[in-house]
Design an enzyme around this catalytic site. Sequence first.
Site, PDB file in Angstrom:
ATOM      1  N   GLU A 195       0.816  -1.202  -0.041  1.00 56.47           N
ATOM      2  CA  GLU A 195      -0.036   0.034   0.174  1.00 56.47           C
ATOM      3  C   GLU A 195       0.858   1.127  -0.036  1.00 56.47           C
ATOM      4  O   GLU A 195       0.250   2.275   0.023  1.00 56.47           O
ATOM      5  CB  GLU A 195      -0.961  -0.032   1.330  1.00 56.47           C
ATOM      6  CG  GLU A 195      -1.906  -1.187   1.298  1.00 56.47           C
ATOM      7  CD  GLU A 195      -2.677  -1.096   2.585  1.00 56.47           C
ATOM      8  OE1 GLU A 195      -3.778  -0.287   2.530  1.00 56.47           O
ATOM      9  OE2 GLU A 195      -2.535  -2.014   3.329  1.00 56.47           O
ATOM     10  N   MET A 249       1.159 -11.784   2.478  1.00 57.68           N
ATOM     11  CA  MET A 249       1.790 -10.491   2.369  1.00 57.68           C
ATOM     12  C   MET A 249       1.760  -9.767   3.478  1.00 57.68           C
ATOM     13  O   MET A 249       1.798  -8.318   3.388  1.00 57.68           O
ATOM     14  CB  MET A 249       1.270  -9.731   0.969  1.00 57.68           C
ATOM     15  CG  MET A 249       0.998 -10.352  -0.210  1.00 57.68           C
ATOM     16  SD  MET A 249      -0.099  -9.732  -1.314  1.00 57.68           S
ATOM     17  CE  MET A 249      -0.185 -10.764  -2.730  1.00 57.68           C
TER      18      MET A 249
END
Length: 284
Positions: free
Chosen positions: A91, A221
């Site tokens: 992100e 992840m």
Amino acid sequence: MDAKKSFSYEVISESAEFLLQRSPHRPRVGVICGSGLGGLAALLKERHEVPYEEVPNFPVSTVQGHAGKLVLGVLDGVPVVCMQGRFHAYEGYPLWKCAMPVRVMKLMGVEQLIVTNAAGGINEQFNVGDIMIIKDHINMSGFAGDSPLRGRNDERFGPRFPSLNNAYDRDSRALFQAIAEEMGLGPIVKEGVYVMLGGPTYETVAELRLLKLLGADAVGMSTVPEVVVARHCGMRVFAFSLITNACIMDYDTNASANHEEVIETANKRQHQLQELVRRMVAKM
């Protein structure tokens, strides 16, 4: 925020004090919910919900399946803080910020951390819908020199060189297995090694074959930065992966991994996972 201030005890304290002022609860257990697993927070009684964007210095979750709020409440008499949604390197956040909420929990009084995630199954003995108790991890980001502990160390949080053997508490792993057996879920509960990659792409066949050679049973992840920081802070850690998809290890297939499959599998298991965590917290 300036990266030089990323580990500031004062910055973390500001976030913790804000949350403690918003709720009468003083949590002893923290829960981090992975993709599609945010329903765990629904079990809490006397809930106080705080969106991440209202918490000073907090990042904001941008991933589908992550609600993006902290929930404080009581679970079977135990005060708990639950993260509905976490933060990932893909992100755009540095690893220290992905794991920052763990330090906030520490300063709120949390002593034990439960971490959940959705992961792809590398071990061919695993089936979609299985629950993998994490007994150890492979930190690929650490291999590359990146760590949530990188930078100046503040001894008020923990030592410069923390040990990560038995990072995933043995007693907690045994307790979870026993609870699963009581619920008749023993056949779907496995134990294995989790490996974290940066994402957001799913892995290539060659990468998965390499990870299998390294001894990984499941891949995702997230989770590792949070566990590293929790152990640095002296918290006891328990973690599990919901195996939401089988990793594609063969070139001769048209199948592909996708996030919709992850959410669908999580939804199918959500009630069983909620009950497992509820019983786990009650007996911790």
